[in-house]
Every structure is written in structure tokens, then in C-alpha cells.
Scaffold this motif. Structure first.
Motif, PDB file in Angstrom:
ATOM      1  N   GLN A 104       2.904   7.195  -2.824  1.00  0.00           N
ATOM      2  CA  GLN A 104       3.634   7.312  -1.565  1.00  0.00           C
ATOM      3  C   GLN A 104       2.763   6.870  -0.396  1.00  0.00           C
ATOM      4  O   GLN A 104       1.531   6.935  -0.480  1.00  0.00           O
ATOM      5  N   PRO A 105       3.384   6.436   0.690  1.00  0.00           N
ATOM      6  CA  PRO A 105       2.594   6.095   1.887  1.00  0.00           C
ATOM      7  C   PRO A 105       1.709   7.250   2.301  1.00  0.00           C
ATOM      8  O   PRO A 105       2.130   8.415   2.271  1.00  0.00           O
ATOM      9  N   LYS A 120      -0.531   2.069   2.766  1.00  0.00           N
ATOM     10  CA  LYS A 120       0.651   1.665   3.514  1.00  0.00           C
ATOM     11  C   LYS A 120       1.540   0.790   2.623  1.00  0.00           C
ATOM     12  O   LYS A 120       1.039   0.146   1.691  1.00  0.00           O
ATOM     13  N   SER A 130       5.266   3.147  -1.884  1.00  0.00           N
ATOM     14  CA  SER A 130       6.675   3.314  -1.515  1.00  0.00           C
ATOM     15  C   SER A 130       7.055   4.785  -1.595  1.00  0.00           C
ATOM     16  O   SER A 130       6.535   5.535  -2.418  1.00  0.00           O
ATOM     17  N   SER A 131       7.972   5.170  -0.718  1.00  0.00           N
ATOM     18  CA  SER A 131       8.495   6.537  -0.768  1.00  0.00           C
ATOM     19  C   SER A 131       9.762   6.594  -1.610  1.00  0.00           C
ATOM     20  O   SER A 131      10.355   7.666  -1.786  1.00  0.00           O
TER      21      SER A 131
END
Length: 121
Positions: free
Chosen positions: A13-14, A86, A120-121
């Protein structure tokens, strides 16, 4: 023959972290510089970070302060610690070993096969 084997990629995740490893194997006498490159879909391969045999490092502006490259010369291994990831860090990450001197007294550059990093979320 020399092989570079990368590991440590994946989905994160970010804001998360990952640590990539790249181990060089074969009849290696010494390795000069080692580096990490990355290639995002539709883009050219770009340099992320480099480290000399003595430990001097350089980073792309886009990763300064977030990524750390290191190496263990005894293990012929280079690492990339990636923090505060990111979505734009999403890419295939490639390990590079420059001027690898083997015991047949030849030098050559080598690339790993690549490992996918997806942020990525």
C-alpha cells in the motif's frame, strides 16, 4: 557464468515499505558497482540507485530520502530498502552488476531478471 537473482518484490500500500535483494552467484572474483534500475509500463528503464564496491552511493532525485541501497561484498548481494512508497514507484525493478571479474579473468556486466513492485491501495 554469473547469475543475478532478485527477490522481495510484491504488492504494498502507499506509504509502505519493501526490501529488495539481489544475490550474484557464479565464479566471481569481484564486482565493481552494483545498482538498481526500474522500468514502469510504457516508460524507459531508469536508474534508481548505485553503490560502489567501497560503499559510495547515488540516488535518483525521485527516491532520495526514501530509498537506501546497500551491499554485502562477502555475499555478493545488493539490497534496496524502499520506504514511503508511492504509486509512481510501481515498476519492474532490475538489479545490475557492473564490471564483474570472474576467475577466468574476464569482466562483464550482468542484469537480473527483474522483480515486480506494485504500490496500490
Amino acid at each position: 557464468q554469473v547469475q543475478l537473482v532478485e527477490s522481495g518484490g510484491g504488492l504494498v500500500q502507499p506509504g509502505g515499505s519493501l526490501r529488495l535483494s539481489c544475490a550474484a552467484s557464479g565464479s566471481i572474483f569481484s564486482i565493481n558497482a552494483m545498482a538498481w534500475y526500474r522500468q514502469a509500463p510504457g516508460k524507459e528503464r531508469e536508474l534508481v540507485a548505485t553503490i560502489t564496491s567501497r560503499g559510495s552511493t547515488n540516488y535518483a532525485d525521485s527516491v532520495k530520502g526514501r530509498f537506501t541501497i546497500s551491499r554485502d561484498n562477502a555475499k555478493n548481494t545488493v539490497y534496496l530498502q524502499m520506504n514511503s512508497l508511492k504509486p509512481e514507484d510501481t515498476a519492474v525493478y532490475y538489479c545490475y552488476a557492473g564490471s564483474v571479474l570472474t576467475y577466468d579473468w574476464r569482466t562483464k556486466d550482468y542484469w537480473g531478471q527483474g522483480t515486480q513492485v506494485t504500490v496500490s491501495s
